[in-house]
Write an enzyme that holds these catalytic residues in place. Structure first.
Site, short mmCIF file in Angstrom:
data_model
loop_
_atom_site.label_atom_id
_atom_site.label_comp_id
_atom_site.label_asym_id
_atom_site.label_seq_id
_atom_site.Cartn_x
_atom_site.Cartn_y
_atom_site.Cartn_z
N SER A 6 0.84 -1.21 0.00
CA SER A 6 0.00 0.00 0.00
C SER A 6 0.87 1.25 0.00
O SER A 6 1.63 1.51 0.94
CB SER A 6 -0.91 0.00 1.23
OG SER A 6 -1.50 1.27 1.33
N HIS A 31 -1.15 -1.12 -4.34
CA HIS A 31 -2.43 -0.72 -3.75
C HIS A 31 -2.42 0.78 -3.50
O HIS A 31 -1.49 1.32 -2.90
CB HIS A 31 -2.63 -1.50 -2.44
CG HIS A 31 -3.97 -1.34 -1.82
ND1 HIS A 31 -5.09 -2.02 -2.26
CD2 HIS A 31 -4.39 -0.58 -0.78
CE1 HIS A 31 -6.13 -1.70 -1.51
NE2 HIS A 31 -5.74 -0.81 -0.60
N ASP A 33 -4.55 3.86 -1.97
CA ASP A 33 -5.65 4.21 -1.07
C ASP A 33 -6.09 5.65 -1.27
O ASP A 33 -5.36 6.58 -0.92
CB ASP A 33 -5.21 4.02 0.38
CG ASP A 33 -5.13 2.55 0.75
OD1 ASP A 33 -6.12 1.83 0.56
OD2 ASP A 33 -4.06 2.13 1.25
N MET A 35 -8.57 8.51 -0.13
CA MET A 35 -9.45 8.87 1.00
C MET A 35 -9.88 10.32 0.87
O MET A 35 -9.07 11.19 0.56
CB MET A 35 -8.68 8.72 2.31
CG MET A 35 -8.11 7.35 2.53
SD MET A 35 -7.13 7.33 4.04
CE MET A 35 -6.57 5.63 4.03
N HIS A 64 -8.15 1.65 -4.33
CA HIS A 64 -9.17 1.42 -3.30
C HIS A 64 -9.79 2.76 -2.95
O HIS A 64 -9.16 3.59 -2.31
CB HIS A 64 -8.46 0.77 -2.09
CG HIS A 64 -9.33 0.58 -0.89
ND1 HIS A 64 -8.81 0.33 0.36
CD2 HIS A 64 -10.68 0.58 -0.73
CE1 HIS A 64 -9.80 0.19 1.23
NE2 HIS A 64 -10.93 0.36 0.60
N MET A 66 -11.95 5.07 -0.93
CA MET A 66 -12.65 5.27 0.35
C MET A 66 -13.25 6.66 0.30
O MET A 66 -12.80 7.58 0.97
CB MET A 66 -11.65 5.11 1.51
CG MET A 66 -11.27 3.66 1.77
SD MET A 66 -9.77 3.51 2.73
CE MET A 66 -8.57 3.64 1.41
N MET A 135 -12.01 -5.52 4.48
CA MET A 135 -11.23 -4.64 5.36
C MET A 135 -11.04 -5.32 6.71
O MET A 135 -12.01 -5.72 7.36
CB MET A 135 -11.96 -3.30 5.56
CG MET A 135 -12.04 -2.41 4.33
SD MET A 135 -10.44 -2.02 3.59
CE MET A 135 -9.55 -1.27 4.97
N ASP A 171 -7.23 -6.39 3.52
CA ASP A 171 -6.62 -5.06 3.59
C ASP A 171 -6.66 -4.50 5.00
O ASP A 171 -7.73 -4.19 5.52
CB ASP A 171 -7.38 -4.13 2.62
CG ASP A 171 -6.73 -2.76 2.51
OD1 ASP A 171 -5.63 -2.56 3.06
OD2 ASP A 171 -7.33 -1.90 1.84
C1 DX5 Z 1 -6.62 1.52 5.32
C2 DX5 Z 1 -6.14 1.26 3.92
C3 DX5 Z 1 -5.10 0.22 3.87
C4 DX5 Z 1 -3.84 0.60 4.57
C5 DX5 Z 1 -3.10 -0.65 4.92
O1 DX5 Z 1 -7.66 2.42 5.29
O2 DX5 Z 1 -7.21 0.84 3.11
O3 DX5 Z 1 -4.83 -0.16 2.52
O4 DX5 Z 1 -3.01 1.42 3.82
O5 DX5 Z 1 -2.02 -0.30 5.72
P1 DX5 Z 1 -1.46 -1.29 6.83
O6 DX5 Z 1 -0.96 -2.48 6.11
O7 DX5 Z 1 -0.39 -0.49 7.49
O8 DX5 Z 1 -2.62 -1.61 7.74
ZN ZN Z 2 -6.70 -0.04 1.10
#
Ligand code: DX5
Ligand code: ZN
Length: 212
Positions: A6, A31, A33, A35, A64, A66, A135, A171
């Protein structure tokens, strides 16, 4: 097992080197993320960072989302370089339509589900998605601990793969020890942020994780 580091936990001061490290590593996907500060209580990054990834990454991008109202942005994220795109079931009333749109735009479609979300939706959406992002932390931040009550949900989904064709992705909070403890309940794809980027040798850590 496939590993998707990630980017959230990468050092953004040397983004290009971090991407090159992943390119040269045993990972399968990167990956990404996204947000928005509304669906989750944190804001990460968006299109400018995706543009850099698209330019330098040689591995497929697993985006991903969010974010609220994912329907507004899926086209832009697929056109921006996502090969895999998951959005949260909790963020839309029209998951069936959106999954189809993701595929039509040319990406693999994924449903992401928060820890509190069960699998009631599965029969009505079966066949419409390519992967489920389970998740195993509350989304919003890297570096949290794996929520072990998610294990039965992962097991149920893994079992459903014998009837339907899709991948399971886990994840949040993934470490070498977590994968070891999951034993026979391993997903197809494990996302790993802090465990990879805080390792003294991230490339070796990716190899160690992908050997499961
Ligand atoms: C959390 C993200 C994850 C996160 C994972 O909201 O969706 O992808 O980056 O990070 P670790 O492996 O540190 O939990
Ligand atoms: Zn993620």
């Amino acid at each position: 097992m496939k590993i998707a580091p990630s980017l959230l936990s990468a050092d953004f001061g040397k983004l290009k080197e971090e991407i090159e490290m992943m390119n040269a590593s045993a990972c399968d996907r990167i990956h990404v993320d996204v947000m928005d500060g509304r669906f989750v209580p944190n804001i990460s990054f968006g299109f400018p960072v995706l543009q850099v990834l698209k330019k330098y990454a040689t591995k497929p991008l697993d985006v991903h989302l969010m974010i609220v109202e994912p329907e507004k942005y899926v086209e832009a994220f697929v056109k921006g370089g996502a090969s895999y795109l998951s959005f949260h079931l909790e963020a839309t009333n029209h998951a069936h339509r959106l999954l189809n749109q993701v595929r039509n735009f040319g990406a693999k479609s994924g449903i992401a589900i928060n820890p509190q979300t069960g699998l009631d939706w599965f029969p009505s959406l079966a066949g419409e998605f390519d992967f489920v992002n389970v998740m195993t932390v509350n989304p919003g931040f890297g570096g949290q601990s794996f929520i072990w009550t998610m294990e039965p949900k992962l097991k149920t989904l893994n079992d459903l793969r014998s009837k339907h064709s899709f991948e399971t992705e886990v994840d949040g909070g993934v470490t070498y020890e977590v994968l070891q403890k999951l034993g026979s309940v391993l997903p197809d794809v494990a996302v790993a942020g802090s465990s990879v980027f805080s390792a003294s040798n991230p490339t070796e850590e990716i190899s160690r994780l992908s050997a499961f």
